[in-house]
Design a protein around this motif. Sequence first.
Motif, short mmCIF file in Angstrom:
data_model
loop_
_atom_site.label_atom_id
_atom_site.label_comp_id
_atom_site.label_asym_id
_atom_site.label_seq_id
_atom_site.Cartn_x
_atom_site.Cartn_y
_atom_site.Cartn_z
N ASP A 1 -0.32 -1.42 -4.98
CA ASP A 1 0.59 -1.23 -6.27
C ASP A 1 0.39 -1.32 -8.06
OD1 ASP A 1 2.15 -1.38 -3.93
OD2 ASP A 1 2.31 -3.66 -4.79
N SER A 2 -1.06 -1.38 -7.93
CA SER A 2 -1.07 -1.01 -9.24
C SER A 2 -1.57 0.46 -9.98
CB SER A 2 -2.43 -1.63 -9.71
OG SER A 2 -3.53 -1.47 -9.48
N PHE A 3 -1.05 1.38 -9.21
CA PHE A 3 -1.52 3.15 -8.86
C PHE A 3 -1.20 3.51 -10.10
CE2 PHE A 3 -2.54 7.28 -7.21
CZ PHE A 3 -3.37 7.48 -8.53
N SER A 4 -1.13 4.72 -10.38
CA SER A 4 -0.33 5.09 -10.97
C SER A 4 -1.03 6.69 -11.15
CB SER A 4 0.79 4.54 -12.31
OG SER A 4 -0.15 5.05 -13.09
N PHE A 5 -0.73 7.85 -11.26
CA PHE A 5 -0.82 8.76 -11.49
C PHE A 5 -1.49 9.29 -12.98
CE2 PHE A 5 -0.08 10.01 -7.29
CZ PHE A 5 -1.29 11.17 -6.64
N GLU A 6 -0.31 9.00 -13.65
CA GLU A 6 -0.54 8.83 -14.98
C GLU A 6 -1.54 8.20 -16.05
OE1 GLU A 6 2.55 7.93 -13.71
OE2 GLU A 6 3.12 10.16 -13.13
N GLY B 1 -6.49 2.04 -8.30
CA GLY B 1 -5.75 1.30 -7.96
C GLY B 1 -6.25 2.16 -6.24
N ILE B 2 -7.17 2.47 -6.09
CA ILE B 2 -7.25 3.74 -5.12
C ILE B 2 -7.90 2.43 -4.14
CG2 ILE B 2 -7.81 5.79 -3.82
CD1 ILE B 2 -7.31 7.44 -6.89
N GLU B 3 -7.20 2.15 -2.78
CA GLU B 3 -8.18 1.47 -2.42
C GLU B 3 -9.18 2.21 -1.51
OE1 GLU B 3 -8.55 -2.03 -2.44
OE2 GLU B 3 -6.61 -2.06 -3.84
N HIS B 4 -8.57 3.76 -0.91
CA HIS B 4 -9.38 4.21 0.39
C HIS B 4 -8.89 5.29 0.51
CE1 HIS B 4 -10.95 5.21 4.37
NE2 HIS B 4 -10.27 5.44 4.66
N MET B 5 -9.73 6.53 0.13
CA MET B 5 -9.68 8.07 0.03
C MET B 5 -10.10 8.88 0.71
SD MET B 5 -10.90 10.28 -3.65
CE MET B 5 -9.27 10.05 -4.66
N GLU B 6 -10.28 9.35 1.53
CA GLU B 6 -10.37 10.91 2.93
C GLU B 6 -10.29 11.95 2.00
OE1 GLU B 6 -10.19 7.93 6.30
OE2 GLU B 6 -9.15 9.47 6.25
N ILE B 7 -11.05 12.91 1.98
CA ILE B 7 -11.24 14.61 1.56
C ILE B 7 -10.93 15.05 3.66
CG2 ILE B 7 -12.09 16.09 0.90
CD1 ILE B 7 -12.32 14.41 -2.03
N TYR B 8 -10.54 15.84 4.01
CA TYR B 8 -10.68 16.76 4.77
C TYR B 8 -10.48 17.95 4.68
CZ TYR B 8 -9.61 12.67 7.56
OH TYR B 8 -9.95 11.60 8.08
N ARG B 9 -11.41 19.46 5.11
CA ARG B 9 -11.76 20.48 5.04
C ARG B 9 -11.04 21.82 6.24
NH1 ARG B 9 -15.05 24.65 5.86
NH2 ARG B 9 -16.34 23.57 6.27
N MET C 1 0.70 -1.28 -0.07
CA MET C 1 -0.06 0.02 0.20
C MET C 1 1.21 1.26 0.15
SD MET C 1 -3.10 -0.02 -0.12
CE MET C 1 -4.85 -0.01 1.11
N LYS C 2 0.32 1.66 -0.72
CA LYS C 2 1.16 3.15 -0.90
C LYS C 2 0.02 4.76 -0.85
CE LYS C 2 4.06 2.55 -4.51
NZ LYS C 2 4.82 2.65 -6.51
N LYS C 3 1.17 5.86 0.34
CA LYS C 3 -0.33 6.53 0.85
C LYS C 3 -0.13 8.24 0.62
CE LYS C 3 -1.79 7.03 5.03
NZ LYS C 3 -1.43 6.87 6.58
N TYR C 4 -0.45 8.88 -0.10
CA TYR C 4 -0.59 10.24 -0.78
C TYR C 4 -1.48 11.18 0.00
CZ TYR C 4 1.56 7.28 -4.63
OH TYR C 4 2.27 6.67 -5.60
N CYS C 5 -0.90 12.36 0.26
CA CYS C 5 -1.39 13.23 0.36
C CYS C 5 -1.64 14.67 0.45
CB CYS C 5 -1.13 13.45 2.32
SG CYS C 5 -0.88 12.40 3.12
N LEU C 6 -2.49 15.27 -0.56
CA LEU C 6 -2.40 16.23 -1.79
C LEU C 6 -3.24 17.69 -0.85
CD1 LEU C 6 -3.56 12.66 -3.09
CD2 LEU C 6 -2.62 14.56 -5.00
N ALA C 7 -3.59 18.83 -1.36
CA ALA C 7 -3.76 20.01 -1.12
C ALA C 7 -4.69 20.51 -2.56
CB ALA C 7 -3.40 20.57 0.37
N LEU C 8 -5.73 20.93 -1.98
CA LEU C 8 -6.30 22.06 -3.07
C LEU C 8 -7.24 22.96 -2.39
CD1 LEU C 8 -7.04 22.38 -5.55
CD2 LEU C 8 -9.34 20.50 -5.70
#
Length: 110
Positions: free
Chosen positions: A60-65, A39-47, A1-8
């Motif tokens: 492991d199959s996920f890629s942004f491209e 390939g995104i297993e779990h997603m959360e958005i906070y504000r 599992m990989k974890k990414y944190c993003l902002a907007l």
Amino acid sequence: MKKYCLALDLKNDPALIEEYEAYHKSVWPEILESIKGSGIEHMEIYRTGNRLFMIMETNDSFSFEAKGAADAGNEKVQEWEKLMWKFQQPLPWAKEGEKWIIMDKIFETN
């Protein structure tokens, strides 16, 4: 599992923020399908205020491209993204056309 944190950022308008949150209480099924299928297993958005913070856990199959290419060819995802842009605005340091920006991890406990 990989974890990414993003902002907007959202546009700083309470009515628009309320509407944005309402859409996220019942996300279109096609959007949920495209998220899981990429390939995104779990997603959360906070504000906080008008800043959004997303946590994505991927297999492991996920890629942004690959996700970007699949989304570009998905009419419903494009419709959703166009609608969401009504509420969203890029971070001040975003490059042209950039929306969600991957955050750098600067601390972790062991």
